[in-house]
Design an enzyme around this catalytic site. Structure first.
Site, short mmCIF file in Angstrom:
data_model
loop_
_atom_site.label_atom_id
_atom_site.label_comp_id
_atom_site.label_asym_id
_atom_site.label_seq_id
_atom_site.Cartn_x
_atom_site.Cartn_y
_atom_site.Cartn_z
CE LYS A 9 -1.88 1.93 3.21
NZ LYS A 9 -0.66 3.95 2.28
CD GLU A 50 12.77 3.88 8.31
OE1 GLU A 50 12.66 4.98 9.59
OE2 GLU A 50 12.79 4.02 7.74
CB CYS A 101 13.50 9.21 9.09
SG CYS A 101 13.98 7.42 7.93
CD GLU A 103 11.48 12.54 12.01
OE1 GLU A 103 12.01 11.78 11.17
OE2 GLU A 103 9.75 11.73 12.72
#
Length: 500
Positions: free
Chosen positions: A197, A273, A307, A404
Protein backbone atom coordinates in the site's frame (compact mmCIF):
# COMPACT_ATOMS: atom_id res chain seq x y z
CA UNK A 1 -4.11 13.47 -0.13
CA UNK A 2 -6.70 16.17 -0.18
CA UNK A 3 -8.99 16.28 -3.17
CA UNK A 4 -8.22 18.81 -5.90
CA UNK A 5 -10.94 20.96 -7.46
CA UNK A 6 -11.17 19.53 -10.97
CA UNK A 7 -13.02 22.59 -12.21
CA UNK A 8 -9.82 24.63 -11.94
CA UNK A 9 -7.12 21.99 -12.46
CA UNK A 10 -7.27 19.75 -15.50
CA UNK A 11 -5.05 16.86 -16.53
CA UNK A 12 -4.22 17.73 -20.13
CA UNK A 13 -1.12 17.46 -22.24
CA UNK A 14 -0.89 21.24 -22.27
CA UNK A 15 0.06 21.21 -18.58
CA UNK A 16 3.28 19.29 -19.25
CA UNK A 17 6.32 19.05 -21.44
CA UNK A 18 6.16 16.37 -24.12
CA UNK A 19 8.52 14.18 -22.06
CA UNK A 20 6.42 14.55 -18.92
CA UNK A 21 3.13 13.91 -20.74
CA UNK A 22 4.52 10.77 -22.40
CA UNK A 23 5.84 9.43 -19.10
CA UNK A 24 2.64 10.09 -17.18
CA UNK A 25 0.60 8.39 -19.90
CA UNK A 26 2.73 5.26 -19.48
CA UNK A 27 2.28 5.06 -15.71
CA UNK A 28 -0.52 2.59 -14.88
CA UNK A 29 -3.61 4.21 -13.40
CA UNK A 30 -5.12 1.13 -11.76
CA UNK A 31 -4.28 -1.02 -8.79
CA UNK A 32 -2.44 -4.30 -9.37
CA UNK A 33 -4.01 -7.55 -8.14
CA UNK A 34 -3.01 -11.02 -9.26
CA UNK A 35 -1.09 -9.67 -12.24
CA UNK A 36 -4.04 -7.62 -13.54
CA UNK A 37 -4.48 -3.84 -13.56
CA UNK A 38 -7.93 -2.90 -12.24
CA UNK A 39 -9.81 0.38 -12.06
CA UNK A 40 -12.23 -0.11 -9.20
CA UNK A 41 -15.44 1.81 -8.53
CA UNK A 42 -14.54 4.60 -6.10
CA UNK A 43 -13.75 8.24 -7.03
CA UNK A 44 -10.17 8.41 -8.20
CA UNK A 45 -7.15 9.63 -6.27
CA UNK A 46 -5.75 12.83 -7.75
CA UNK A 47 -1.97 13.01 -7.53
CA UNK A 48 -0.45 16.49 -7.38
CA UNK A 49 2.88 18.03 -8.27
CA UNK A 50 3.90 19.82 -5.03
CA UNK A 51 5.86 22.40 -7.01
CA UNK A 52 2.70 23.71 -8.65
CA UNK A 53 -0.33 22.12 -7.00
CA UNK A 54 -1.47 20.84 -10.41
CA UNK A 55 -3.00 17.40 -10.87
CA UNK A 56 -0.57 15.18 -12.74
CA UNK A 57 -2.48 11.88 -12.75
CA UNK A 58 -5.80 10.40 -11.67
CA UNK A 59 -5.61 6.80 -10.50
CA UNK A 60 -7.80 4.04 -9.11
CA UNK A 61 -8.73 4.15 -5.43
CA UNK A 62 -8.86 0.77 -3.67
CA UNK A 63 -11.58 -0.29 -1.24
CA UNK A 64 -11.16 -2.61 1.77
CA UNK A 65 -12.57 -5.39 -0.40
CA UNK A 66 -9.88 -4.71 -3.01
CA UNK A 67 -7.26 -4.98 -0.28
CA UNK A 68 -8.51 -8.43 0.75
CA UNK A 69 -8.57 -9.54 -2.88
CA UNK A 70 -4.93 -8.47 -3.12
CA UNK A 71 -4.15 -10.59 -0.07
CA UNK A 72 -6.09 -13.47 -1.67
CA UNK A 73 -3.79 -13.20 -4.69
CA UNK A 74 -0.66 -13.14 -2.52
CA UNK A 75 -1.84 -16.16 -0.54
CA UNK A 76 -2.67 -18.08 -3.71
CA UNK A 77 0.81 -17.40 -5.12
CA UNK A 78 2.74 -18.06 -1.89
CA UNK A 79 3.42 -21.80 -2.11
CA UNK A 80 4.58 -21.72 -5.73
CA UNK A 81 6.82 -18.69 -5.13
CA UNK A 82 8.34 -20.26 -1.99
CA UNK A 83 9.08 -23.40 -4.01
CA UNK A 84 10.69 -21.41 -6.83
CA UNK A 85 14.43 -22.15 -6.85
CA UNK A 86 16.49 -19.43 -5.16
CA UNK A 87 18.53 -18.99 -8.33
CA UNK A 88 15.37 -18.27 -10.31
CA UNK A 89 14.22 -15.72 -7.75
CA UNK A 90 17.69 -14.17 -7.83
CA UNK A 91 17.71 -13.88 -11.62
CA UNK A 92 14.30 -12.18 -11.63
CA UNK A 93 15.52 -9.61 -9.12
CA UNK A 94 18.66 -9.06 -11.16
CA UNK A 95 16.55 -8.50 -14.28
CA UNK A 96 14.53 -5.97 -12.31
CA UNK A 97 17.77 -4.19 -11.39
CA UNK A 98 18.85 -4.11 -15.02
CA UNK A 99 15.47 -2.79 -16.19
CA UNK A 100 15.60 -0.08 -13.55
CA UNK A 101 18.93 1.11 -14.91
CA UNK A 102 17.47 1.19 -18.43
CA UNK A 103 14.46 3.21 -17.19
CA UNK A 104 16.45 5.41 -14.83
CA UNK A 105 15.46 8.69 -16.47
CA UNK A 106 11.76 7.82 -16.33
CA UNK A 107 11.83 6.89 -12.65
CA UNK A 108 13.83 9.96 -11.68
CA UNK A 109 11.50 12.33 -13.52
CA UNK A 110 8.41 10.60 -12.12
CA UNK A 111 9.66 10.96 -8.54
CA UNK A 112 10.44 14.62 -9.10
CA UNK A 113 6.96 15.23 -10.51
CA UNK A 114 5.02 13.53 -7.73
CA UNK A 115 7.28 14.20 -4.74
CA UNK A 116 9.22 17.34 -5.65
CA UNK A 117 12.85 16.42 -5.03
CA UNK A 118 15.43 17.83 -7.47
CA UNK A 119 16.21 15.60 -10.45
CA UNK A 120 19.79 15.06 -9.28
CA UNK A 121 18.51 13.65 -5.98
CA UNK A 122 15.87 11.59 -7.76
CA UNK A 123 18.64 10.02 -9.84
CA UNK A 124 20.46 9.29 -6.61
CA UNK A 125 17.39 7.51 -5.31
CA UNK A 126 17.25 5.36 -8.43
CA UNK A 127 20.84 4.31 -7.71
CA UNK A 128 20.15 3.69 -4.02
CA UNK A 129 16.83 1.93 -4.58
CA UNK A 130 18.28 -0.22 -7.32
CA UNK A 131 21.01 -1.50 -5.05
CA UNK A 132 18.43 -3.32 -2.93
CA UNK A 133 17.40 -5.29 -6.00
CA UNK A 134 21.01 -6.15 -6.78
CA UNK A 135 21.99 -6.88 -3.15
CA UNK A 136 19.06 -9.19 -2.44
CA UNK A 137 19.38 -10.93 -5.80
CA UNK A 138 22.76 -12.02 -4.44
CA UNK A 139 21.41 -12.89 -0.98
CA UNK A 140 18.61 -15.08 -2.36
CA UNK A 141 21.07 -17.89 -3.12
CA UNK A 142 22.86 -17.59 0.23
CA UNK A 143 20.01 -18.51 2.57
CA UNK A 144 21.54 -21.21 4.73
CA UNK A 145 20.95 -23.32 7.81
CA UNK A 146 22.92 -25.62 10.13
CA UNK A 147 23.48 -29.35 10.40
CA UNK A 148 25.34 -31.07 13.19
CA UNK A 149 25.38 -33.38 16.18
CA UNK A 150 23.76 -32.19 19.37
CA UNK A 151 25.98 -31.82 22.48
CA UNK A 152 24.67 -35.01 24.07
CA UNK A 153 25.42 -37.10 20.98
CA UNK A 154 21.86 -38.41 20.91
CA UNK A 155 20.85 -36.95 17.59
CA UNK A 156 21.45 -34.66 14.67
CA UNK A 157 20.18 -31.09 14.67
CA UNK A 158 18.92 -29.61 11.41
CA UNK A 159 18.23 -25.87 11.42
CA UNK A 160 16.56 -24.57 8.27
CA UNK A 161 15.11 -21.30 7.04
CA UNK A 162 11.79 -20.89 5.27
CA UNK A 163 9.75 -17.94 4.04
CA UNK A 164 7.61 -16.21 6.64
CA UNK A 165 4.74 -16.02 4.18
CA UNK A 166 2.42 -13.35 2.77
CA UNK A 167 3.58 -9.86 3.76
CA UNK A 168 1.94 -6.44 3.86
CA UNK A 169 3.98 -3.29 3.25
CA UNK A 170 2.93 0.27 4.01
CA UNK A 171 5.41 2.65 2.40
CA UNK A 172 5.97 6.41 2.91
CA UNK A 173 5.80 9.28 0.44
CA UNK A 174 9.31 10.70 0.82
CA UNK A 175 11.37 7.99 -0.95
CA UNK A 176 8.77 6.34 -3.20
CA UNK A 177 11.17 4.04 -5.04
CA UNK A 178 13.77 3.17 -2.40
CA UNK A 179 11.21 2.36 0.29
CA UNK A 180 9.47 -0.01 -2.12
CA UNK A 181 12.64 -1.79 -3.23
CA UNK A 182 14.00 -1.95 0.35
CA UNK A 183 10.96 -3.99 1.39
CA UNK A 184 9.99 -5.87 -1.77
CA UNK A 185 13.48 -7.10 -2.74
CA UNK A 186 14.28 -9.04 0.47
CA UNK A 187 10.75 -10.44 0.65
CA UNK A 188 10.92 -11.79 -2.89
CA UNK A 189 14.45 -13.09 -2.33
CA UNK A 190 13.27 -15.00 0.74
CA UNK A 191 10.28 -16.48 -1.09
CA UNK A 192 7.48 -14.29 0.31
CA UNK A 193 4.61 -12.79 -1.64
CA UNK A 194 3.54 -9.23 -0.89
CA UNK A 195 0.77 -6.66 -0.87
CA UNK A 196 2.01 -3.05 -1.03
CA UNK A 197 0.00 0.00 0.00
CA UNK A 198 1.96 3.03 -1.21
CA UNK A 199 1.51 6.47 0.28
CA UNK A 200 -1.50 8.32 -1.10
CA UNK A 201 0.65 11.36 -1.86
CA UNK A 202 3.20 9.55 -4.07
CA UNK A 203 1.74 6.30 -5.44
CA UNK A 204 2.83 6.64 -9.07
CA UNK A 205 6.41 5.43 -8.63
CA UNK A 206 5.21 2.25 -6.92
CA UNK A 207 2.72 1.55 -9.73
CA UNK A 208 5.43 2.12 -12.32
CA UNK A 209 7.74 -0.19 -10.37
CA UNK A 210 5.09 -2.92 -10.14
CA UNK A 211 4.91 -2.91 -13.94
CA UNK A 212 8.70 -3.15 -14.10
CA UNK A 213 8.62 -6.20 -11.80
CA UNK A 214 6.05 -7.86 -14.03
CA UNK A 215 8.25 -7.10 -17.04
CA UNK A 216 11.18 -8.67 -15.18
CA UNK A 217 9.25 -11.94 -14.79
CA UNK A 218 7.73 -11.73 -11.31
CA UNK A 219 4.77 -14.15 -11.49
CA UNK A 220 1.19 -12.95 -11.11
CA UNK A 221 0.12 -12.56 -7.49
CA UNK A 222 3.63 -12.37 -6.05
CA UNK A 223 3.52 -8.55 -5.91
CA UNK A 224 0.20 -6.72 -5.53
CA UNK A 225 -0.35 -2.96 -5.14
CA UNK A 226 -3.42 -1.27 -3.65
CA UNK A 227 -3.30 2.52 -3.37
CA UNK A 228 -6.11 4.23 -1.48
CA UNK A 229 -7.13 7.48 0.18
CA UNK A 230 -8.64 5.55 3.12
CA UNK A 231 -5.49 3.93 4.44
CA UNK A 232 -6.79 2.71 7.79
CA UNK A 233 -9.94 1.20 6.31
CA UNK A 234 -7.97 -0.77 3.71
CA UNK A 235 -5.06 -1.77 5.98
CA UNK A 236 -7.02 -2.95 9.02
CA UNK A 237 -8.75 -5.96 7.39
CA UNK A 238 -5.51 -7.08 5.78
CA UNK A 239 -3.64 -6.92 9.10
CA UNK A 240 -6.50 -8.72 10.88
CA UNK A 241 -6.56 -11.57 8.36
CA UNK A 242 -4.91 -14.68 9.87
CA UNK A 243 -3.37 -15.58 6.52
CA UNK A 244 -1.06 -12.56 6.70
CA UNK A 245 2.24 -13.36 8.44
CA UNK A 246 4.36 -10.19 8.16
CA UNK A 247 3.82 -6.43 8.43
CA UNK A 248 6.43 -3.83 7.50
CA UNK A 249 5.79 -0.11 7.91
CA UNK A 250 7.83 3.03 7.38
CA UNK A 251 6.30 6.20 8.78
CA UNK A 252 5.50 8.10 11.94
CA UNK A 253 5.86 6.67 15.43
CA UNK A 254 2.19 7.27 16.43
CA UNK A 255 0.95 5.34 13.38
CA UNK A 256 3.56 2.65 14.02
CA UNK A 257 2.30 2.16 17.57
CA UNK A 258 -1.24 1.71 16.29
CA UNK A 259 -0.13 -0.81 13.67
CA UNK A 260 1.88 -2.77 16.25
CA UNK A 261 -1.24 -3.05 18.40
CA UNK A 262 -3.20 -4.36 15.42
CA UNK A 263 -0.40 -6.77 14.45
CA UNK A 264 -0.29 -8.12 17.99
CA UNK A 265 -3.73 -9.69 17.61
CA UNK A 266 -2.33 -12.29 15.19
CA UNK A 267 1.25 -12.19 16.52
CA UNK A 268 2.61 -10.99 13.18
CA UNK A 269 6.27 -10.61 12.43
CA UNK A 270 6.82 -6.86 12.20
CA UNK A 271 9.41 -4.41 10.94
CA UNK A 272 8.88 -0.80 11.98
CA UNK A 273 11.03 2.07 10.70
CA UNK A 274 9.54 5.01 12.56
CA UNK A 275 10.35 8.62 13.45
CA UNK A 276 13.72 10.16 14.15
CA UNK A 277 15.26 13.12 15.96
CA UNK A 278 18.85 12.75 14.83
CA UNK A 279 21.59 14.59 16.76
CA UNK A 280 24.47 16.10 14.76
CA UNK A 281 27.33 16.63 17.20
CA UNK A 282 30.34 18.76 16.23
CA UNK A 283 33.28 18.72 18.66
CA UNK A 284 35.86 21.47 18.97
CA UNK A 285 38.50 19.33 17.21
CA UNK A 286 36.26 18.48 14.22
CA UNK A 287 37.39 19.10 10.67
CA UNK A 288 34.92 21.93 10.01
CA UNK A 289 35.07 21.50 6.25
CA UNK A 290 33.89 17.91 6.65
CA UNK A 291 31.36 18.89 9.31
CA UNK A 292 29.79 21.55 7.11
CA UNK A 293 29.72 19.23 4.12
CA UNK A 294 28.14 16.54 6.30
CA UNK A 295 25.62 19.01 7.68
CA UNK A 296 24.42 19.99 4.22
CA UNK A 297 23.96 16.32 3.30
CA UNK A 298 22.37 15.26 6.56
CA UNK A 299 20.01 18.22 6.76
CA UNK A 300 19.00 19.21 3.23
CA UNK A 301 18.98 15.90 1.37
CA UNK A 302 15.44 15.29 0.15
CA UNK A 303 14.55 18.85 1.23
CA UNK A 304 15.00 17.73 4.84
CA UNK A 305 12.12 15.26 4.45
CA UNK A 306 13.91 12.14 5.65
CA UNK A 307 13.78 10.16 8.87
CA UNK A 308 17.59 10.19 8.82
CA UNK A 309 17.78 13.98 8.50
CA UNK A 310 19.86 15.73 11.15
CA UNK A 311 17.39 17.39 13.49
CA UNK A 312 19.40 18.87 16.37
CA UNK A 313 22.79 20.43 15.62
CA UNK A 314 24.75 20.26 18.87
CA UNK A 315 27.95 22.23 18.29
CA UNK A 316 30.81 22.92 20.70
CA UNK A 317 30.79 26.53 21.88
CA UNK A 318 34.35 27.12 20.63
CA UNK A 319 33.42 26.45 16.98
CA UNK A 320 29.70 27.21 16.94
CA UNK A 321 29.98 30.69 15.45
CA UNK A 322 32.30 29.59 12.66
CA UNK A 323 30.18 26.50 11.92
CA UNK A 324 27.05 28.66 11.75
CA UNK A 325 28.76 31.17 9.47
CA UNK A 326 29.89 28.50 7.04
CA UNK A 327 26.55 26.68 6.82
CA UNK A 328 24.72 29.99 6.44
CA UNK A 329 26.95 30.90 3.51
CA UNK A 330 26.04 27.63 1.80
CA UNK A 331 22.35 27.89 2.62
CA UNK A 332 22.20 31.42 1.23
CA UNK A 333 23.50 30.06 -2.08
CA UNK A 334 20.88 27.31 -2.41
CA UNK A 335 18.47 27.65 -5.31
CA UNK A 336 14.77 27.06 -4.59
CA UNK A 337 12.38 25.89 -7.28
CA UNK A 338 10.69 23.00 -9.03
CA UNK A 339 12.89 19.92 -9.07
CA UNK A 340 12.83 19.81 -12.85
CA UNK A 341 14.51 23.22 -13.13
CA UNK A 342 18.29 23.24 -13.74
CA UNK A 343 20.43 23.99 -10.70
CA UNK A 344 17.65 23.66 -8.12
CA UNK A 345 18.84 22.22 -4.81
CA UNK A 346 15.72 22.82 -2.68
CA UNK A 347 12.41 21.66 -4.12
CA UNK A 348 8.95 21.97 -2.59
CA UNK A 349 7.70 20.32 0.56
CA UNK A 350 5.09 17.64 0.07
CA UNK A 351 1.98 19.72 0.87
CA UNK A 352 0.64 22.86 2.52
CA UNK A 353 0.50 21.18 5.94
CA UNK A 354 4.26 20.66 5.81
CA UNK A 355 4.77 24.35 5.03
CA UNK A 356 2.54 25.35 7.94
CA UNK A 357 4.52 23.04 10.23
CA UNK A 358 7.83 24.67 9.24
CA UNK A 359 6.41 28.13 9.84
CA UNK A 360 5.14 27.13 13.28
CA UNK A 361 8.50 25.61 14.29
CA UNK A 362 10.44 28.73 13.29
CA UNK A 363 7.94 31.04 14.99
CA UNK A 364 8.07 29.02 18.21
CA UNK A 365 11.88 28.93 18.26
CA UNK A 366 12.16 32.68 17.60
CA UNK A 367 9.60 33.46 20.30
CA UNK A 368 11.84 31.62 22.78
CA UNK A 369 15.00 33.51 21.81
CA UNK A 370 16.38 31.86 18.66
CA UNK A 371 17.81 34.03 15.88
CA UNK A 372 17.31 33.49 12.15
CA UNK A 373 20.62 33.67 10.25
CA UNK A 374 19.22 32.73 6.86
CA UNK A 375 15.81 33.08 5.27
CA UNK A 376 13.17 31.43 7.49
CA UNK A 377 9.82 31.72 5.73
CA UNK A 378 7.56 30.40 3.00
CA UNK A 379 8.07 32.37 -0.24
CA UNK A 380 5.16 33.81 -2.18
CA UNK A 381 3.84 31.95 -5.22
CA UNK A 382 2.53 28.57 -6.31
CA UNK A 383 3.57 25.29 -4.78
CA UNK A 384 4.48 24.17 -1.28
CA UNK A 385 7.86 25.80 -0.73
CA UNK A 386 9.75 26.76 2.43
CA UNK A 387 13.11 28.47 2.38
CA UNK A 388 16.18 26.62 3.68
CA UNK A 389 16.75 28.16 7.10
CA UNK A 390 19.49 28.44 9.72
CA UNK A 391 18.59 29.13 13.37
CA UNK A 392 21.06 29.80 16.20
CA UNK A 393 20.64 30.28 19.94
CA UNK A 394 17.82 27.73 19.93
CA UNK A 395 16.63 27.45 23.52
CA UNK A 396 15.77 24.33 25.54
CA UNK A 397 12.07 23.60 25.39
CA UNK A 398 11.70 24.73 21.78
CA UNK A 399 9.41 22.52 19.72
CA UNK A 400 12.07 22.23 17.03
CA UNK A 401 14.31 20.30 19.46
CA UNK A 402 11.54 17.86 20.43
CA UNK A 403 9.72 17.26 17.17
CA UNK A 404 10.95 15.60 13.98
CA UNK A 405 11.36 18.63 11.71
CA UNK A 406 10.93 16.97 8.29
CA UNK A 407 11.90 20.12 6.44
CA UNK A 408 14.85 22.37 5.53
CA UNK A 409 15.53 24.01 8.92
CA UNK A 410 18.99 23.74 10.50
CA UNK A 411 18.73 24.50 14.23
CA UNK A 412 21.93 25.01 16.25
CA UNK A 413 22.50 24.71 19.99
CA UNK A 414 25.85 24.66 21.82
CA UNK A 415 27.61 22.53 24.42
CA UNK A 416 30.83 22.72 26.42
CA UNK A 417 31.74 19.16 27.55
CA UNK A 418 31.58 15.67 26.09
CA UNK A 419 29.24 14.59 28.88
CA UNK A 420 26.87 17.38 27.96
CA UNK A 421 27.02 16.43 24.28
CA UNK A 422 26.12 12.81 25.06
CA UNK A 423 23.28 13.86 27.33
CA UNK A 424 21.89 16.22 24.68
CA UNK A 425 22.19 13.60 21.94
CA UNK A 426 20.28 11.03 23.99
CA UNK A 427 17.67 13.51 25.27
CA UNK A 428 14.92 12.15 23.03
CA UNK A 429 12.51 9.24 22.81
CA UNK A 430 13.87 8.48 19.33
CA UNK A 431 17.00 6.59 18.35
CA UNK A 432 17.29 6.09 14.61
CA UNK A 433 20.60 7.71 13.60
CA UNK A 434 23.20 10.09 14.97
CA UNK A 435 26.08 12.03 13.42
CA UNK A 436 29.33 12.83 15.21
CA UNK A 437 32.29 14.88 13.97
CA UNK A 438 35.59 14.60 15.81
CA UNK A 439 39.20 13.85 14.87
CA UNK A 440 39.84 12.14 18.21
CA UNK A 441 39.67 8.39 17.52
CA UNK A 442 39.09 7.46 21.16
CA UNK A 443 36.32 10.03 21.50
CA UNK A 444 34.72 8.76 18.31
CA UNK A 445 34.68 5.22 19.70
CA UNK A 446 33.15 6.47 22.96
CA UNK A 447 30.40 8.20 21.02
CA UNK A 448 29.69 5.04 19.01
CA UNK A 449 29.20 3.22 22.33
CA UNK A 450 27.31 5.96 24.17
CA UNK A 451 24.97 7.60 21.67
CA UNK A 452 21.77 5.56 21.76
CA UNK A 453 20.89 5.08 18.11
CA UNK A 454 20.59 2.19 15.69
CA UNK A 455 22.95 3.84 13.20
CA UNK A 456 25.72 6.42 13.31
CA UNK A 457 27.71 8.48 10.86
CA UNK A 458 31.18 9.21 12.23
CA UNK A 459 32.60 12.16 10.27
CA UNK A 460 30.01 11.69 7.53
CA UNK A 461 26.50 12.97 6.93
CA UNK A 462 25.23 10.02 4.89
CA UNK A 463 24.93 6.48 6.28
CA UNK A 464 22.35 4.67 4.12
CA UNK A 465 23.62 1.72 2.09
CA UNK A 466 21.86 -1.37 0.79
CA UNK A 467 24.59 -3.58 2.28
CA UNK A 468 24.09 -2.14 5.79
CA UNK A 469 21.33 -2.83 8.34
CA UNK A 470 18.96 0.16 8.48
CA UNK A 471 16.87 0.68 11.62
CA UNK A 472 16.63 2.25 15.04
CA UNK A 473 16.05 1.75 18.73
CA UNK A 474 13.60 3.15 21.26
CA UNK A 475 10.61 4.86 19.60
CA UNK A 476 12.35 4.77 16.21
CA UNK A 477 11.21 1.21 15.64
CA UNK A 478 12.34 -2.38 15.44
CA UNK A 479 13.76 -4.74 12.88
CA UNK A 480 16.33 -3.99 10.19
CA UNK A 481 16.16 -3.41 6.44
CA UNK A 482 19.12 -3.98 4.14
CA UNK A 483 22.37 -5.82 4.78
CA UNK A 484 22.76 -9.44 5.80
CA UNK A 485 20.09 -8.81 8.41
CA UNK A 486 17.45 -7.64 5.95
CA UNK A 487 16.53 -10.99 4.42
CA UNK A 488 16.14 -12.62 7.84
CA UNK A 489 13.15 -10.36 8.52
CA UNK A 490 11.35 -12.54 5.95
CA UNK A 491 12.59 -15.94 7.10
CA UNK A 492 11.47 -18.14 9.97
CA UNK A 493 13.81 -20.62 11.61
CA UNK A 494 12.84 -24.27 11.95
CA UNK A 495 14.72 -26.79 14.10
CA UNK A 496 14.42 -30.53 13.50
CA UNK A 497 15.97 -33.31 15.64
CA UNK A 498 16.88 -36.62 14.01
CA UNK A 499 17.65 -39.24 16.71
CA UNK A 500 20.96 -41.06 16.45
Amino acid sequence: MSAVDTTTTQFTAQNFTAQEADLLARVPDGFFIGGVWEQGTRPQIQVQDPATGRVIKRIANATPEDGIRALDAAVAAQDAWAATPPRTRAEILRRAFDLLQERRADFALLMTLEMGKPLAEANGEVTYGGEFLRWFSEEAVRIAGRYGQNPEGTGTMVVSQRPVGPSFFITPWNFPLAMATRKIAPALAAGCTVVVKPAELTPLTTLFFAQLLADAGVPAGVVNVVQTNTSGAVSAPIIADPRLRKLSFTGSTPVGRSLLAQAGQNVLRTSMELGGNAPFVVFEDADLDKAVEGAMLAKFRNIGQACTAANRFIVHEDVADEFARRVTEKVDAMKIGAGTEPGVTIGPLIDDRAVASMTALVDDAVSRGARVLSRGKAPEGDGFFFEPTVLVDVQPGSEILREEIFGPILAITTFSTEEEAVARANETEYGLVGYVFTQDLARGQRMIDRVDTGMMGLNTGLVSNAAAPFGGVKQSGLGREGGLEGIHEYLSTKYTLIPA
